[in-house]
Design a protein around this motif. Sequence first.
Motif, PDB file in Angstrom:
ATOM      1  N   PRO A 167      49.204   2.691 -51.453  1.00 17.97           N
ATOM      2  CA  PRO A 167      48.866   3.425 -49.868  1.00 17.97           C
ATOM      3  C   PRO A 167      47.201   3.875 -49.628  1.00 17.97           C
ATOM      4  O   PRO A 167      47.079   4.574 -50.689  1.00 17.97           O
ATOM      5  CB  PRO A 167      49.792   4.241 -49.333  1.00 17.97           C
ATOM      6  CG  PRO A 167      50.535   4.852 -50.560  1.00 17.97           C
ATOM      7  CD  PRO A 167      50.202   3.759 -51.631  1.00 17.97           C
ATOM      8  N   ARG A 182      46.306   4.094 -43.452  1.00 21.97           N
ATOM      9  CA  ARG A 182      47.201   3.613 -42.662  1.00 21.97           C
ATOM     10  C   ARG A 182      47.599   2.279 -43.424  1.00 21.97           C
ATOM     11  O   ARG A 182      48.476   1.592 -43.035  1.00 21.97           O
ATOM     12  CB  ARG A 182      47.044   3.692 -41.282  1.00 21.97           C
ATOM     13  CG  ARG A 182      45.724   2.643 -41.006  1.00 21.97           C
ATOM     14  CD  ARG A 182      45.497   3.044 -39.517  1.00 21.97           C
ATOM     15  NE  ARG A 182      44.095   2.347 -39.022  1.00 21.97           N
ATOM     16  CZ  ARG A 182      44.082   1.213 -38.597  1.00 21.97           C
ATOM     17  NH1 ARG A 182      45.170   0.363 -38.377  1.00 21.97           N
ATOM     18  NH2 ARG A 182      42.959   0.516 -38.552  1.00 21.97           N
ATOM     19  N   PHE A 183      46.921   1.904 -44.557  1.00 22.28           N
ATOM     20  CA  PHE A 183      47.057   0.620 -45.278  1.00 22.28           C
ATOM     21  C   PHE A 183      47.816   0.672 -46.330  1.00 22.28           C
ATOM     22  O   PHE A 183      47.878   1.505 -47.075  1.00 22.28           O
ATOM     23  CB  PHE A 183      45.717  -0.021 -45.447  1.00 22.28           C
ATOM     24  CG  PHE A 183      44.565  -0.196 -44.208  1.00 22.28           C
ATOM     25  CD1 PHE A 183      45.394  -0.922 -42.950  1.00 22.28           C
ATOM     26  CD2 PHE A 183      43.558   0.544 -44.224  1.00 22.28           C
ATOM     27  CE1 PHE A 183      44.139  -1.039 -42.140  1.00 22.28           C
ATOM     28  CE2 PHE A 183      42.877   0.378 -42.942  1.00 22.28           C
ATOM     29  CZ  PHE A 183      43.047  -0.343 -41.944  1.00 22.28           C
ATOM     30  N   ILE A 184      48.375  -0.472 -46.982  1.00 24.60           N
ATOM     31  CA  ILE A 184      48.733  -0.682 -48.150  1.00 24.60           C
ATOM     32  C   ILE A 184      48.293  -2.037 -48.673  1.00 24.60           C
ATOM     33  O   ILE A 184      48.356  -2.973 -48.385  1.00 24.60           O
ATOM     34  CB  ILE A 184      50.461  -0.832 -48.117  1.00 24.60           C
ATOM     35  CG1 ILE A 184      51.015   0.354 -47.529  1.00 24.60           C
ATOM     36  CG2 ILE A 184      50.924  -1.183 -49.409  1.00 24.60           C
ATOM     37  CD1 ILE A 184      52.758   0.227 -47.079  1.00 24.60           C
ATOM     38  N   ALA A 201      57.141   2.723 -47.138  1.00 27.80           N
ATOM     39  CA  ALA A 201      56.905   1.426 -46.971  1.00 27.80           C
ATOM     40  C   ALA A 201      56.048   0.778 -48.225  1.00 27.80           C
ATOM     41  O   ALA A 201      56.648  -0.349 -48.777  1.00 27.80           O
ATOM     42  CB  ALA A 201      55.968   1.122 -45.797  1.00 27.80           C
ATOM     43  N   ALA A 202      55.197   1.484 -48.990  1.00 26.92           N
ATOM     44  CA  ALA A 202      54.675   0.944 -50.188  1.00 26.92           C
ATOM     45  C   ALA A 202      55.861   0.766 -51.242  1.00 26.92           C
ATOM     46  O   ALA A 202      55.750  -0.076 -51.888  1.00 26.92           O
ATOM     47  CB  ALA A 202      53.666   2.066 -50.618  1.00 26.92           C
ATOM     48  N   THR A 217      47.697   9.214 -45.786  1.00 26.04           N
ATOM     49  CA  THR A 217      48.829   8.679 -45.608  1.00 26.04           C
ATOM     50  C   THR A 217      49.872   9.390 -44.990  1.00 26.04           C
ATOM     51  O   THR A 217      49.597  10.616 -44.949  1.00 26.04           O
ATOM     52  CB  THR A 217      49.517   7.968 -47.041  1.00 26.04           C
ATOM     53  OG1 THR A 217      49.707   9.047 -47.783  1.00 26.04           O
ATOM     54  CG2 THR A 217      48.416   6.954 -47.578  1.00 26.04           C
ATOM     55  N   THR A 218      51.012   8.863 -44.710  1.00 26.06           N
ATOM     56  CA  THR A 218      52.093   9.303 -44.124  1.00 26.06           C
ATOM     57  C   THR A 218      53.266   9.126 -44.863  1.00 26.06           C
ATOM     58  O   THR A 218      53.444   8.193 -45.961  1.00 26.06           O
ATOM     59  CB  THR A 218      52.418   8.733 -42.770  1.00 26.06           C
ATOM     60  OG1 THR A 218      52.817   7.670 -42.639  1.00 26.06           O
ATOM     61  CG2 THR A 218      51.314   9.073 -41.662  1.00 26.06           C
ATOM     62  N   ARG A 238      40.584  -5.286 -41.269  1.00 26.28           N
ATOM     63  CA  ARG A 238      41.188  -4.276 -42.299  1.00 26.28           C
ATOM     64  C   ARG A 238      40.274  -4.158 -43.445  1.00 26.28           C
ATOM     65  O   ARG A 238      40.012  -3.145 -43.903  1.00 26.28           O
ATOM     66  CB  ARG A 238      42.373  -4.831 -42.628  1.00 26.28           C
ATOM     67  CG  ARG A 238      43.284  -4.045 -43.518  1.00 26.28           C
ATOM     68  CD  ARG A 238      44.723  -4.625 -43.811  1.00 26.28           C
ATOM     69  NE  ARG A 238      45.554  -3.978 -44.651  1.00 26.28           N
ATOM     70  CZ  ARG A 238      45.765  -4.260 -45.818  1.00 26.28           C
ATOM     71  NH1 ARG A 238      45.123  -5.030 -46.623  1.00 26.28           N
ATOM     72  NH2 ARG A 238      46.762  -3.427 -46.449  1.00 26.28           N
ATOM     73  N   GLU A 292      56.155   7.829 -44.116  1.00 25.38           N
ATOM     74  CA  GLU A 292      56.619   6.409 -43.822  1.00 25.38           C
ATOM     75  C   GLU A 292      55.577   5.272 -44.581  1.00 25.38           C
ATOM     76  O   GLU A 292      56.215   4.268 -45.089  1.00 25.38           O
ATOM     77  CB  GLU A 292      56.290   6.323 -42.331  1.00 25.38           C
ATOM     78  CG  GLU A 292      57.368   6.991 -41.443  1.00 25.38           C
ATOM     79  CD  GLU A 292      56.723   8.354 -40.969  1.00 25.38           C
ATOM     80  OE1 GLU A 292      57.599   9.208 -40.887  1.00 25.38           O
ATOM     81  OE2 GLU A 292      55.661   8.760 -41.396  1.00 25.38           O
ATOM     82  N   ILE A 293      54.358   5.654 -44.254  1.00 23.68           N
ATOM     83  CA  ILE A 293      53.724   4.471 -45.381  1.00 23.68           C
ATOM     84  C   ILE A 293      53.753   4.773 -46.828  1.00 23.68           C
ATOM     85  O   ILE A 293      54.038   3.385 -47.601  1.00 23.68           O
ATOM     86  CB  ILE A 293      52.009   4.871 -44.867  1.00 23.68           C
ATOM     87  CG1 ILE A 293      51.623   4.647 -43.653  1.00 23.68           C
ATOM     88  CG2 ILE A 293      51.125   4.019 -45.972  1.00 23.68           C
ATOM     89  CD1 ILE A 293      51.553   3.199 -43.023  1.00 23.68           C
ATOM     90  N   GLU A 294      54.008   5.879 -47.410  1.00 24.65           N
ATOM     91  CA  GLU A 294      54.326   5.795 -48.792  1.00 24.65           C
ATOM     92  C   GLU A 294      55.776   5.146 -49.024  1.00 24.65           C
ATOM     93  O   GLU A 294      55.849   4.395 -49.948  1.00 24.65           O
ATOM     94  CB  GLU A 294      54.265   7.228 -49.137  1.00 24.65           C
ATOM     95  CG  GLU A 294      53.186   7.868 -48.940  1.00 24.65           C
ATOM     96  CD  GLU A 294      52.913   9.428 -49.260  1.00 24.65           C
ATOM     97  OE1 GLU A 294      53.866   9.912 -49.886  1.00 24.65           O
ATOM     98  OE2 GLU A 294      51.830  10.027 -49.093  1.00 24.65           O
TER      99      GLU A 294
END
Length: 122
Positions: A52, A55-57, A18-19, A11-12, A86, A14-16
């Motif tokens: 996450p 790149r998915f949540i 967003a989660a 993950t990044t 996905r 940003e993804i974390e």
Amino acid sequence: MAKNTSRIRGTTREIEQAARDLRKQLTPAEAKLWQALRRRQLAGLKFRCQHPIGRFIVDFYCASCKLAIEVDGEIHTQQKDYDEARTEQLEVFGYQVLRFSNQEVLNNLPAVLSRIVEAASK
């Protein structure tokens, strides 16, 4: 360069983030399912909400059985190809993915929970 072990696999930041944001704004169906899954209430399984993975949540995730659960609203009728791709990618990573519609969760939660327990036991 040393590996940062505090990162969730692939993950990044940003993804974390967003989660984290998504956890604060669950849909009514997600909130209802989360109430049934949290605190190991379902068969002793530990679930995470808005987790996450790369790149998915995913809406809900049980690490012990690599089970991802998605609750799909109306928007998903317009993005079936994306959702299928996905799901395929998550399955390539070794995750089992279950999808439920908002209506299934809101109108027949016992059946949804039964399918989750069945999938977790595989």
